[in-house]
Design a protein around this motif. Structure first.
Motif, short mmCIF file in Angstrom:
data_model
loop_
_atom_site.label_atom_id
_atom_site.label_comp_id
_atom_site.label_asym_id
_atom_site.label_seq_id
_atom_site.Cartn_x
_atom_site.Cartn_y
_atom_site.Cartn_z
N ALA A 129 5.65 19.47 -22.05
CA ALA A 129 6.49 18.71 -23.36
C ALA A 129 7.47 18.38 -23.78
CB ALA A 129 6.13 18.76 -25.23
N TRP A 130 8.28 19.42 -23.37
CA TRP A 130 9.93 19.52 -23.23
C TRP A 130 10.64 18.52 -22.44
CZ3 TRP A 130 14.32 20.59 -20.77
CH2 TRP A 130 15.30 20.22 -21.73
N ALA A 131 9.58 19.23 -21.22
CA ALA A 131 10.22 18.35 -19.96
C ALA A 131 10.33 17.14 -20.45
CB ALA A 131 9.96 18.56 -19.14
N ALA A 132 9.59 16.65 -20.42
CA ALA A 132 8.56 15.06 -20.73
C ALA A 132 9.43 14.51 -21.77
CB ALA A 132 7.32 14.78 -20.90
N GLU A 180 17.19 25.99 -26.62
CA GLU A 180 15.71 26.01 -27.32
C GLU A 180 14.38 26.64 -26.69
OE1 GLU A 180 15.53 21.74 -27.80
OE2 GLU A 180 17.05 21.71 -28.27
N LEU A 181 15.05 27.31 -25.34
CA LEU A 181 13.56 28.19 -24.65
C LEU A 181 13.16 29.92 -25.50
CD1 LEU A 181 11.91 29.01 -22.59
CD2 LEU A 181 13.29 29.89 -21.36
N PRO A 182 13.84 30.44 -26.04
CA PRO A 182 14.29 31.34 -25.93
C PRO A 182 13.62 31.48 -27.57
CG PRO A 182 16.49 31.67 -25.95
CD PRO A 182 16.33 30.22 -25.85
N PRO A 183 13.79 30.91 -28.81
CA PRO A 183 12.27 30.69 -29.67
C PRO A 183 10.99 30.08 -29.21
CG PRO A 183 14.48 28.92 -30.08
CD PRO A 183 14.81 29.48 -28.85
N MET A 184 11.02 29.83 -27.89
CA MET A 184 9.44 29.50 -27.47
C MET A 184 9.23 30.61 -27.02
SD MET A 184 9.60 26.22 -25.59
CE MET A 184 11.09 24.70 -25.49
N ILE A 185 10.02 31.50 -26.93
CA ILE A 185 9.46 32.74 -26.03
C ILE A 185 9.40 33.94 -27.26
CG2 ILE A 185 10.16 34.93 -24.71
CD1 ILE A 185 11.79 32.94 -22.74
N ASP A 186 10.60 34.57 -27.97
CA ASP A 186 9.82 35.14 -29.26
C ASP A 186 9.06 34.56 -30.02
OD1 ASP A 186 12.37 36.20 -28.17
OD2 ASP A 186 14.20 34.81 -29.65
N VAL A 187 9.21 33.64 -30.53
CA VAL A 187 7.57 32.72 -31.45
C VAL A 187 6.50 32.07 -30.71
CG1 VAL A 187 7.50 32.78 -34.13
CG2 VAL A 187 9.51 33.56 -33.39
N PRO A 188 6.11 32.42 -30.21
CA PRO A 188 5.39 31.90 -29.23
C PRO A 188 4.05 31.42 -30.44
CG PRO A 188 4.93 33.91 -28.54
CD PRO A 188 5.44 34.15 -28.90
N ASP A 189 4.48 29.48 -29.67
CA ASP A 189 2.58 28.78 -30.32
C ASP A 189 2.33 28.49 -29.26
OD1 ASP A 189 0.71 27.36 -32.23
OD2 ASP A 189 3.16 25.74 -32.58
N GLY A 190 0.86 29.28 -29.50
CA GLY A 190 0.05 28.77 -28.36
C GLY A 190 0.60 28.82 -26.48
N LEU A 227 18.23 17.81 -15.26
CA LEU A 227 17.82 18.30 -16.60
C LEU A 227 19.71 18.68 -17.44
CD1 LEU A 227 16.31 20.74 -18.02
CD2 LEU A 227 17.50 22.37 -16.20
N ASP A 228 19.57 18.71 -18.88
CA ASP A 228 20.75 18.91 -19.13
C ASP A 228 20.07 20.63 -19.98
OD1 ASP A 228 22.04 19.70 -21.46
OD2 ASP A 228 21.99 18.40 -22.74
N LEU A 229 20.86 21.53 -19.23
CA LEU A 229 20.68 23.43 -18.91
C LEU A 229 20.62 23.77 -19.94
CD1 LEU A 229 19.47 25.53 -17.24
CD2 LEU A 229 21.89 25.01 -16.40
N HIS A 252 12.71 14.83 -22.55
CA HIS A 252 13.90 14.92 -22.15
C HIS A 252 14.25 14.36 -20.90
CE1 HIS A 252 13.64 18.05 -25.54
NE2 HIS A 252 15.23 17.93 -25.52
N GLY A 253 13.42 13.81 -20.55
CA GLY A 253 13.54 13.22 -18.64
C GLY A 253 13.77 14.12 -17.91
N VAL A 254 12.94 14.98 -17.68
CA VAL A 254 13.51 15.68 -16.47
C VAL A 254 12.44 15.65 -15.21
CG1 VAL A 254 13.39 18.89 -16.00
CG2 VAL A 254 14.28 17.87 -18.04
N GLU A 255 12.83 15.04 -14.68
CA GLU A 255 11.21 14.88 -13.55
C GLU A 255 11.13 16.31 -13.00
OE1 GLU A 255 11.93 13.25 -9.09
OE2 GLU A 255 13.23 12.48 -10.01
N LEU A 256 9.49 16.19 -12.80
CA LEU A 256 9.08 17.15 -12.14
C LEU A 256 7.56 16.54 -11.11
CD1 LEU A 256 7.56 19.42 -15.87
CD2 LEU A 256 9.63 19.52 -14.23
N ALA A 257 8.20 15.96 -10.33
CA ALA A 257 7.77 15.49 -9.72
C ALA A 257 6.76 16.36 -8.58
CB ALA A 257 8.17 14.59 -8.66
#
Length: 758
Positions: A748-751, A730-740, A722-724, A753-758
């Motif tokens: 989708a963000w994790a995929a 990039e997380l605050p806009p998703m929370i402030d202005v949620p789109d669904g 993870l690139d923290l 940016h190559g974040v492993e979600l095993a």
């Protein structure tokens, strides 16, 4: 009316014995029975309803209109009689019409009767009828009368079975087993995967003779069975193969205490005094225990009652001269054990080389059998409904507790997929194990603190197995829950010292005892007048501990003495307002001063924290934060309180997503002032143990997680990919202005940016 239950029942049984021995037909016998019971209990009405073709049919009556016999029918759950049959419970009402399930049947002419009492007629653990009495005057029947009715119901079970009047389909007779593949869901008790053939723990001991010919002979049979049972239990306890010193030792001690309980033996003796055989007396007391279990809302107390039922089964098999259990017959191949429930000694009988898993109709996370199974490393799936109907003896099973399911009679393709998943799981575990020595550092070089939750002494071993940084939540209440009495201060101190010794230089955060509510202790007095409708939000945790000062003082002293010479981290649960934290801290400090005045060695430092589970606390953080050394967020309780949604409710369990805007906004509102005040914030809860949810928590600014040991590997793998810094931007806009929904956006963000979600 005789003054004792035994005398009342004996008077009726003597007369019933004559009726059963007569050459008359079944209907004539039932007609005689209702007259005998009605006269003995001085009751105007006595009626017998039997389950036939799925409905309860009035078969005999004294006092109701005779024309209603074989005419009045009630479905299980319909009316008072149907409620008794469906719930296998006893009702005793001074005013029948006041009960919400009351249903008036005009053809019976029962409108002039007010009081009502009824007991189920039980055959092979299922209700096959109801015995009911009614009286003109409003009055509750005395306990001795109810117990007499329950004893007579056992005799009726034998009478109607011998007369072939029982609806055997309802009585639990063996039904044809399905042959198609089936996936049955349950509840995760002990994680793991296993395959094997289905083996039923015990066939039911069918009691053929209920009325005793010689009471003293029956009593001696029970005494001998008690001696043999106690010898067996002592042997199992001394031969347990896993280590010593864990909570499972305390479980076995509590189990042994039940075996030597004189009150239990006395109740069986009283049942024999009433004229029952040894087998029927044990079954009579066991039925009463089951009915009490159904009336108890507290799951912990129900678990203790399961131990008593387990002992009853063992005693019944001994007195009947039946080996009974699959353990005593021996497992011949890899097996998955099927049972309604198990006691700890029952499980210890099995050959661990052959026993691969357990499937229970009941069971809970705090049941004694779960604790012992965890120590044995045996996966357990609980709360599997209709298990005996859906699974046949010898069926091939694939048990996947992680997926909360068991597959019955799998196809070859399913077997291959299971083996592949098992191999992949083992490979994944090996990959996670390889990360044990690697630090949880993000791609952009930020260190995350990964700790584990624990509650058992043995759980501390997970620190070395996972490479975790410490224990972020040690639940001290478990020692209280498995004990038959309040644990002595010395015993508490020994546990806490053992945990600190095993952790070494790694920190341990001890949460003070969280009992009460749905974790009530049978040895603490309860206010019976104020039964809690919502125990999760009731008199529990810090609220109870501050009231029961003696309990908290003993724990404080035990923790302070155990932490001598080291840093002690203490966390108070369910703090709602700052003054509660102040009182708890003052209590600890008073105990520290008391110990110091007596020259006791003390911790080098005591750090105090609060657990934020009650949303109200977020409104007063400006007052609380300056007093804290650390803050932990308990996401499990917080979520249900935030949404007013009981997390145990099946329709609500999955309704509110942890990755929803309300939760993430609330958490951010807690994290920001805490960071500004330089107070470390951790999340202790299931949310932190899921890779995608943990990623979101890190994005909010939380850099301390306390999770289950099994989750450490997957979470560490996520952190190291993870690139923290980028996520936090990039997380605050998703929370402030949620789109669904946020979950798919984060996936989708994790995929991307190559974040492993095993």
């Amino acid at each position: 009316m005789p003054t004792s239950a035994a005398a009342a029942a004996r008077e009726i049984l003597v007369r019933l014995h004559e009726v059963m021995a007569a050459r008359s037909g079944a209907q004539a016998k039932l007609n005689a029975v209702v007259n005998i019971i009605g006269e003995a209990l001085d009751s105007e009405v006595c009626s017998i309803y039997l389950l036939r073709e799925g409905v309860l049919e009035l078969f005999a009556t004294r006092g109701l209109d005779e024309r209603a016999v074989h005419v009045t029918r009630l479905a299980p759950g319909e009316g008072l009689v149907g409620t008794i049959a469906k719930n296998v419970e006893t009702l005793n009402l001074d005013e029948a019409a006041s009960h919400p399930d009351f249903a008036y049947r005009p053809e019976t002419g029962e409108d002039r009767f007010h009081s009502f009492a009824g007991v189920p007629i039980i055959r092979r653990e299922r209700s096959v009828g109801v015995l009911a009495v009614q009286h003109v005057d409003p009055r509750r029947y005395a306990d001795v009368e109810i117990e007499a009715l329950q004893t007579v119901a056992m005799v009726l079970s034998e009478l109607i079975a011998n007369a072939d009047l029982i609806d055997e389909g309802a009585a639990g007779s063996t039904r044809p087993q399905p042959t198609a593949t089936q996936r049955i869901e349950g509840f995760r008790l002990v994680d793991g995967m296993a395959s094997g053939v289905a083996v039923f723990h015990q066939p039911r001991v069918v009691i053929e003779h209920v009325v005793a010919e010689d009471v003293e002979a029956e009593r001696h049979r029970v005494y001998a069975a008690f001696d043999k049972m106690r010898d067996q239990i002592e042997r199992f306890a001394s031969q347990a193969e896993f280590g010593v010193g864990g909570e499972h030792d305390e479980v076995l001690e509590t189990y042994k205490m039940f075996a030597y309980d004189e009150g239990w033996a006395r109740r069986i003796n009283e049942a024999i005094d009433s004229g029952l055989t040894a087998e029927a007396a044990i079954e009579r007391v066991q039925q009463r225990t089951r009915m009490r279990m159904r009336e108890i809302d507290d799951p912990l107390l129900r678990d203790r009652m399961h131990d008593l039922e387990d002992l009853s089964n063992r005693l019944l098999r001994i007195v009947a001269g039946q080996l009974g259990t699959a353990a005593q017959m021996g497992l011949r191949q890899d097996s998955i054990l099927i049972a309604r429930n198990l006691g700890p000694a029952e499980l210890l009988e099995y050959d661990r080389r052959r026993l691969k898993g357990v499937v229970l109709e009941e069971g809970s996370l705090t049941a004694h059998v779960t604790i012992v199974a965890r120590a044995m490393g045996v996966p357990v799936l609980g709360r599997v409904r209709d298990v005996k109907r859906l699974i046949g003896e010898g069926d091939r099973l694939l048990l996947d507790v992680t997926s909360e399911a068991v597959v019955v009679r799998p196809s070859s393709a399913m077997e291959e997929a299971f083996e592949a998943k098992l191999a992949a799981s083992q490979k994944r575990r090996a990959a996670f194990a390889a990360l044990k020595a690697e630090p949880p550092v993000t791609q952009d070089g930020q260190r995350v603190t990964l700790m584990v939750n624990a509650g058992l002494r043995d759980d501390v071993a997970a620190l070395d197995l996972t490479g975790a940084d410490g224990i972020g939540l040690f639940r001290t209440e478990f020692q209280f829950l498995v004990s038959a009495t309040l644990p002595a201060r010395e015993r508490q101190q020994r546990l806490y010292r053992d945990v600190l010794d095993a952790a070494g230089d790694r920190p341990v955060v001890f949460r003070t005892v969280d009992i009460g509510g749905d974790k009530a202790l049978p040895y603490l007095e309860h206010d019976e007048e104020h039964l809690e409708e919502n125990p999760a939000m009731g008199w529990r945790a810090l609220r109870l501990a501050l009231e029961r000062e003696g309990l908290m003082k003993a724990q404080a002293r035990a923790l302070l003495e155990a932490g001598a010479g080291r840093t002690l981290n203490v966390m108070f649960p369910m703090v709602s307002e700052p003054w509660e934290f102040d009182e708890a801290q003052a209590l600890f400090e008073a105990q520290r001063a008391w110990l110091a005045s007596r020259g006791k060695k003390l911790p080098s430092e005591v750090r105090y924290g609060a657990m934020l589970e009650v949303p109200a606390l977020a409104e007063v953080l400006d007052i609380l934060l300056p007093k804290l050394d650390f803050l932990s967020i308990g996401t499990n309780d917080l979520t249900q309180f935030l949404f007013a949604a009981d997390r145990a409710h099946p329709k609500l369990a999955l309704r509110y997503d942890w990755l929803s805007v309300p939760i993430l906004r609330f958490l951010r509102r807690v994290v920001e002032p805490a960071r500004a005040a330089a107070v470390p914030v951790a999340v202790c809860g299931e949310m932190g143990g899921r890779p995608l949810e943990a990623m979101a928590l890190l994005g909010l600014g939380i850099d301390r997680l306390s999770i289950t040991p099994a989750a450490v590997g997957p979470i560490k793998a996520m952190i190291r990919t993870l690139d923290l810094s980028r996520l936090r931007a990039e997380l605050p806009p998703m929370i402030d202005v949620p789109d669904g929904a946020l979950r798919p956006r984060l996936e989708a963000w994790a995929a991307d940016h190559g974040v492993e979600l095993a």
